[in-house]
Design a protein around this motif. Structure first.
Motif, PDB file in Angstrom:
ATOM      1  N   LYS A  99       0.866  -1.183   0.000  1.00 59.34           N
ATOM      2  CA  LYS A  99       0.000   0.000   0.000  1.00 59.34           C
ATOM      3  C   LYS A  99       0.902   1.231   0.000  1.00 59.34           C
ATOM      4  CE  LYS A  99      -3.886  -2.336   1.618  1.00 59.34           C
ATOM      5  NZ  LYS A  99      -3.941  -2.793   2.987  1.00 59.34           N
ATOM      6  N   LEU A 100       0.343   2.327  -0.507  1.00 56.95           N
ATOM      7  CA  LEU A 100       1.093   3.585  -0.513  1.00 56.95           C
ATOM      8  C   LEU A 100       0.217   4.640   0.170  1.00 56.95           C
ATOM      9  CD1 LEU A 100       3.601   5.105  -1.509  1.00 56.95           C
ATOM     10  CD2 LEU A 100       2.531   5.323  -3.734  1.00 56.95           C
ATOM     11  N   ALA A 101       0.706   5.182   1.273  1.00 55.66           N
ATOM     12  CA  ALA A 101      -0.116   6.137   2.038  1.00 55.66           C
ATOM     13  C   ALA A 101       0.264   7.579   1.711  1.00 55.66           C
ATOM     14  CB  ALA A 101       0.070   5.887   3.532  1.00 55.66           C
ATOM     15  N   PHE A 102      -0.750   8.419   1.620  1.00 57.28           N
ATOM     16  CA  PHE A 102      -0.553   9.843   1.329  1.00 57.28           C
ATOM     17  C   PHE A 102      -1.144  10.678   2.475  1.00 57.28           C
ATOM     18  CE2 PHE A 102      -0.152   7.871  -2.746  1.00 57.28           C
ATOM     19  CZ  PHE A 102       0.742   8.669  -3.453  1.00 57.28           C
ATOM     20  N   GLY A 103      -0.686  11.918   2.548  1.00 55.69           N
ATOM     21  CA  GLY A 103      -1.163  12.783   3.629  1.00 55.69           C
ATOM     22  C   GLY A 103      -2.312  13.690   3.218  1.00 55.69           C
ATOM     23  N   PHE A 104      -3.105  13.316   2.212  1.00 50.47           N
ATOM     24  CA  PHE A 104      -4.201  14.187   1.779  1.00 50.47           C
ATOM     25  C   PHE A 104      -5.139  14.471   2.945  1.00 50.47           C
ATOM     26  CE2 PHE A 104      -3.215  12.113  -2.341  1.00 50.47           C
ATOM     27  CZ  PHE A 104      -2.828  13.265  -3.011  1.00 50.47           C
ATOM     28  N   ASN A 105      -5.425  15.742   3.150  1.00 49.24           N
ATOM     29  CA  ASN A 105      -6.279  16.107   4.285  1.00 49.24           C
ATOM     30  C   ASN A 105      -7.699  16.445   3.819  1.00 49.24           C
ATOM     31  OD1 ASN A 105      -6.345  18.877   3.432  1.00 49.24           O
ATOM     32  ND2 ASN A 105      -4.294  19.140   4.296  1.00 49.24           N
ATOM     33  N   LEU A 106      -8.525  16.859   4.766  1.00 43.85           N
ATOM     34  CA  LEU A 106      -9.932  17.161   4.446  1.00 43.85           C
ATOM     35  C   LEU A 106     -10.049  18.236   3.367  1.00 43.85           C
ATOM     36  CD1 LEU A 106     -13.011  16.854   5.349  1.00 43.85           C
ATOM     37  CD2 LEU A 106     -12.589  18.850   6.764  1.00 43.85           C
ATOM     38  N   ASN A 107      -9.222  19.287   3.478  1.00 44.54           N
ATOM     39  CA  ASN A 107      -9.300  20.370   2.495  1.00 44.54           C
ATOM     40  C   ASN A 107      -8.958  19.863   1.098  1.00 44.54           C
ATOM     41  OD1 ASN A 107      -8.582  21.331   5.230  1.00 44.54           O
ATOM     42  ND2 ASN A 107      -8.915  23.347   4.324  1.00 44.54           N
ATOM     43  N   ASP A 108      -7.914  19.026   1.008  1.00 51.99           N
ATOM     44  CA  ASP A 108      -7.512  18.473  -0.293  1.00 51.99           C
ATOM     45  C   ASP A 108      -8.643  17.650  -0.902  1.00 51.99           C
ATOM     46  OD1 ASP A 108      -4.865  19.397   0.033  1.00 51.99           O
ATOM     47  OD2 ASP A 108      -4.341  17.621   1.192  1.00 51.99           O
ATOM     48  N   GLU A 109      -9.238  16.815  -0.053  1.00 52.61           N
ATOM     49  CA  GLU A 109     -10.278  15.915  -0.560  1.00 52.61           C
ATOM     50  C   GLU A 109     -11.509  16.725  -1.007  1.00 52.61           C
ATOM     51  OE1 GLU A 109      -9.663  12.822  -1.075  1.00 52.61           O
ATOM     52  OE2 GLU A 109     -11.331  11.509  -0.599  1.00 52.61           O
ATOM     53  N   ALA A 110     -11.895  17.729  -0.205  1.00 53.07           N
ATOM     54  CA  ALA A 110     -13.059  18.551  -0.563  1.00 53.07           C
ATOM     55  C   ALA A 110     -12.792  19.316  -1.868  1.00 53.07           C
ATOM     56  CB  ALA A 110     -13.390  19.519   0.570  1.00 53.07           C
ATOM     57  N   GLU A 111     -11.556  19.803  -2.033  1.00 51.35           N
ATOM     58  CA  GLU A 111     -11.211  20.511  -3.282  1.00 51.35           C
ATOM     59  C   GLU A 111     -11.349  19.591  -4.482  1.00 51.35           C
ATOM     60  OE1 GLU A 111      -7.169  21.707  -2.753  1.00 51.35           O
ATOM     61  OE2 GLU A 111      -7.728  22.820  -0.965  1.00 51.35           O
ATOM     62  N   SER A 112     -10.866  18.356  -4.315  1.00 52.64           N
ATOM     63  CA  SER A 112     -10.932  17.411  -5.437  1.00 52.64           C
ATOM     64  C   SER A 112     -12.384  17.097  -5.789  1.00 52.64           C
ATOM     65  CB  SER A 112     -10.199  16.115  -5.101  1.00 52.64           C
ATOM     66  OG  SER A 112      -8.858  16.399  -4.867  1.00 52.64           O
ATOM     67  N   VAL A 113     -13.220  16.917  -4.768  1.00 51.55           N
ATOM     68  CA  VAL A 113     -14.646  16.646  -5.021  1.00 51.55           C
ATOM     69  C   VAL A 113     -15.234  17.797  -5.817  1.00 51.55           C
ATOM     70  CG1 VAL A 113     -16.929  16.368  -3.949  1.00 51.55           C
ATOM     71  CG2 VAL A 113     -14.919  15.341  -2.865  1.00 51.55           C
ATOM     72  N   PHE A 114     -14.970  18.996  -5.354  1.00 53.90           N
ATOM     73  CA  PHE A 114     -15.523  20.203  -5.966  1.00 53.90           C
ATOM     74  C   PHE A 114     -15.041  20.351  -7.409  1.00 53.90           C
ATOM     75  CE2 PHE A 114     -16.701  24.688  -6.068  1.00 53.90           C
ATOM     76  CZ  PHE A 114     -17.870  24.649  -5.331  1.00 53.90           C
ATOM     77  N   MET A 115     -13.741  20.123  -7.620  1.00 53.97           N
ATOM     78  CA  MET A 115     -13.187  20.266  -8.970  1.00 53.97           C
ATOM     79  C   MET A 115     -13.792  19.243  -9.924  1.00 53.97           C
ATOM     80  SD  MET A 115      -9.206  21.189  -8.453  1.00 53.97           S
ATOM     81  CE  MET A 115      -8.793  21.028 -10.155  1.00 53.97           C
ATOM     82  N   ASN A 116     -13.906  18.002  -9.458  1.00 56.21           N
ATOM     83  CA  ASN A 116     -14.478  16.961 -10.321  1.00 56.21           C
ATOM     84  C   ASN A 116     -15.924  17.283 -10.671  1.00 56.21           C
ATOM     85  OD1 ASN A 116     -12.094  15.616 -10.107  1.00 56.21           O
ATOM     86  ND2 ASN A 116     -12.797  14.170  -8.569  1.00 56.21           N
ATOM     87  N   PHE A 117     -16.607  17.861  -9.699  1.00 57.28           N
ATOM     88  CA  PHE A 117     -17.996  18.226  -9.902  1.00 57.28           C
ATOM     89  C   PHE A 117     -18.091  19.379 -10.920  1.00 57.28           C
ATOM     90  CE2 PHE A 117     -21.599  20.880  -8.328  1.00 57.28           C
ATOM     91  CZ  PHE A 117     -22.611  20.030  -8.740  1.00 57.28           C
ATOM     92  N   VAL A 118     -17.298  20.420 -10.695  1.00 56.44           N
ATOM     93  CA  VAL A 118     -17.342  21.598 -11.571  1.00 56.44           C
ATOM     94  C   VAL A 118     -16.964  21.232 -13.005  1.00 56.44           C
ATOM     95  CG1 VAL A 118     -16.182  23.820 -12.042  1.00 56.44           C
ATOM     96  CG2 VAL A 118     -16.907  23.263  -9.721  1.00 56.44           C
ATOM     97  N   PHE A 119     -15.956  20.355 -13.169  1.00 57.53           N
ATOM     98  CA  PHE A 119     -15.491  20.022 -14.519  1.00 57.53           C
ATOM     99  C   PHE A 119     -16.117  18.737 -15.081  1.00 57.53           C
ATOM    100  CE2 PHE A 119     -12.163  22.766 -12.793  1.00 57.53           C
ATOM    101  CZ  PHE A 119     -12.229  23.779 -13.736  1.00 57.53           C
ATOM    102  N   GLY A 120     -17.058  18.189 -14.332  1.00 57.76           N
ATOM    103  CA  GLY A 120     -17.780  17.006 -14.839  1.00 57.76           C
ATOM    104  C   GLY A 120     -16.910  15.770 -14.989  1.00 57.76           C
ATOM    105  N   ASN A 121     -15.853  15.673 -14.172  1.00 57.81           N
ATOM    106  CA  ASN A 121     -14.968  14.502 -14.280  1.00 57.81           C
ATOM    107  C   ASN A 121     -15.468  13.369 -13.381  1.00 57.81           C
ATOM    108  OD1 ASN A 121     -13.186  15.797 -16.021  1.00 57.81           O
ATOM    109  ND2 ASN A 121     -12.096  16.730 -14.304  1.00 57.81           N
TER     110      ASN A 121
ATOM    111  N   ASP B 250     -15.369  10.162 -13.711  1.00 59.57           N
ATOM    112  CA  ASP B 250     -14.457   9.019 -13.509  1.00 59.57           C
ATOM    113  C   ASP B 250     -13.404   9.333 -12.448  1.00 59.57           C
ATOM    114  OD1 ASP B 250     -13.536  10.911 -15.356  1.00 59.57           O
ATOM    115  OD2 ASP B 250     -12.051   9.509 -16.153  1.00 59.57           O
ATOM    116  N   LYS B 251     -13.078  10.628 -12.292  1.00 57.48           N
ATOM    117  CA  LYS B 251     -12.046  10.974 -11.304  1.00 57.48           C
ATOM    118  C   LYS B 251     -12.546  10.858  -9.866  1.00 57.48           C
ATOM    119  CE  LYS B 251      -8.908  13.583 -14.126  1.00 57.48           C
ATOM    120  NZ  LYS B 251      -8.465  14.890 -14.544  1.00 57.48           N
ATOM    121  N   PHE B 252     -13.849  10.705  -9.686  1.00 56.81           N
ATOM    122  CA  PHE B 252     -14.361  10.477  -8.333  1.00 56.81           C
ATOM    123  C   PHE B 252     -13.808   9.162  -7.772  1.00 56.81           C
ATOM    124  CE2 PHE B 252     -17.498  13.780  -9.088  1.00 56.81           C
ATOM    125  CZ  PHE B 252     -17.661  14.303  -7.813  1.00 56.81           C
ATOM    126  N   LEU B 253     -13.387   8.278  -8.680  1.00 55.01           N
ATOM    127  CA  LEU B 253     -12.847   6.982  -8.227  1.00 55.01           C
ATOM    128  C   LEU B 253     -11.511   7.141  -7.521  1.00 55.01           C
ATOM    129  CD1 LEU B 253     -13.708   4.554 -11.153  1.00 55.01           C
ATOM    130  CD2 LEU B 253     -15.126   5.422  -9.321  1.00 55.01           C
TER     131      LEU B 253
END
Ligand code: SF4
Ligand code: ZN
Length: 307
Positions: free
Chosen positions: A158-180, A182-185
């Motif tokens: 396994k490979l662990a990353f330090g992504f925090n709540l802000n990072d994850e929320a940003e990614s959700v928002f970006m995927n939503f805004v840009f209609g990505n 598949d990137k929700f996976l």
């Protein structure tokens, strides 16, 4: 006003919960939360050899420190850290020094790889191949690719990353805004596709911890992390604009970031099912690494597919 333990020396105020905490209770609450995420999502399992992507910042420093608290008590698990030197100058050499110091103090093996040795050039040189793209696009893709490859070579399960709540929320928002869709996976505490050979499952045990709490956690324990200057190549980007927007929103309406991540948690399982049924499993025809396209993003950026 005092902490629930009775201590009147307040260290941290959690607005979204309306709680105040002394240093000891704050540290304990972060560790409890991260260990709960690890436990309920079965992020660590018998026989695991965990690689932690260590940048030297407060996020990956915390991830390494807390995962090690679990692993060091177990005989059936091992841990190591990997740092990537992209060749971004003093900023990166300083963060790597902090990482080395932390690993030494914890007795954790630390492996350092550079773009220069592995990819034939430092980030500014590699960027010349595609000057229209910004530095972070290059850096992010190439670093992710190198981390996966090296973690695999080192035998990581396994490979662990330090992504925090802000990072994850940003990614959700970006995927939503840009209609990505598949990137929700790539979101969620465990990014894994066991059907894809060569892909090391990624863990995000800090995805429910807000960024400011990670600063406070490292400071409370005097962990050596690099928190001074930012990377000189990290200029204006869509992610930064969204980061600021979400930060303001969460300041005004505490708890917003959690709600965004909760929303993702509801839609990820059905999306996964959909894409795993329809998506084709591929490997890059140039380098053989896992890829959603014929030629992976790293080879595309390095123009390898065109030689
Ligand atoms: Fe790489 Fe951008 Fe991060 Fe700098 S800010 S290390 S260029 S991803
Ligand atoms: Zn490739």
């Amino acid at each position: 006003m005092a902490c629930k333990c009775g201590n009147s020396e307040i260290y941290f105020t959690r607005k979204y919960e309306g709680t105040i905490m002394c240093k000891k209770c704050f540290v304990r609450s972060i560790e409890k939360k991260v260990k709960r995420i690890i436990r309920i999502n079965k992020l660590l399992e018998h026989g695991d050899n965990i690689g932690v992507a260590l940048s030297g910042g407060k996020d990956s420093t915390t991830a390494l420190y807390i995962i090690n608290q679990i692993v060091c008590k177990r005989k059936d698990m091992t841990i190591f850290a990997i740092s990537i030197d992209e060749g971004t100058g003093k900023y990166r050499t300083d963060t790597i020094k902090k990482s080395a110091k932390l690993c030494k103090s914890l007795g954790i093996p630390h492996y350092i790889y550079s773009f220069e040795n592995e990819l034939g050039g430092k980030l500014p040189d590699l960027m010349k191949k595609n000057p229209r793209l910004n530095a972070c696009t290059f850096c992010g893709v190439l670093r992710r690719d190198l981390l996966n490859r090296k973690a695999r070579e080192l035998g990581a399960t396994k490979l662990a990353f330090g992504f925090n709540l802000n990072d994850e929320a940003e990614s959700v928002f970006m995927n939503f805004v840009f209609g990505n869709l598949d990137k929700f996976l790539r979101l969620g505490p465990l990014v894994s596709n066991r059907k894809i050979e060569l892909f090391i499952p990624r863990l995000k045990p800090l995805r429910e911890v807000p960024e400011e709490e990670l600063f406070a956690y490292c400071d409370a324990l005097n962990l050596p992390y690099y928190g001074k200057k930012k990377c000189p190549y990290g200029k204006e980007s869509v992610r930064k604009t969204i980061r600021k927007y979400l930060y303001d929103l969460d300041e005004k309406y505490p708890g917003t970031l959690f709600q965004i991540v909760k929303f993702a948690d509801v839609i990820i399982p059905p999306l996964k099912e959909h894409f795993q049924k329809t998506g084709e499993i591929k490997h890059c025809i140039v380098c053989g690494e896992p890829s959603s396209q014929d030629v992976c993003k790293a080879c595309e950026l390095m123009e390898k597919g065109e030689n």
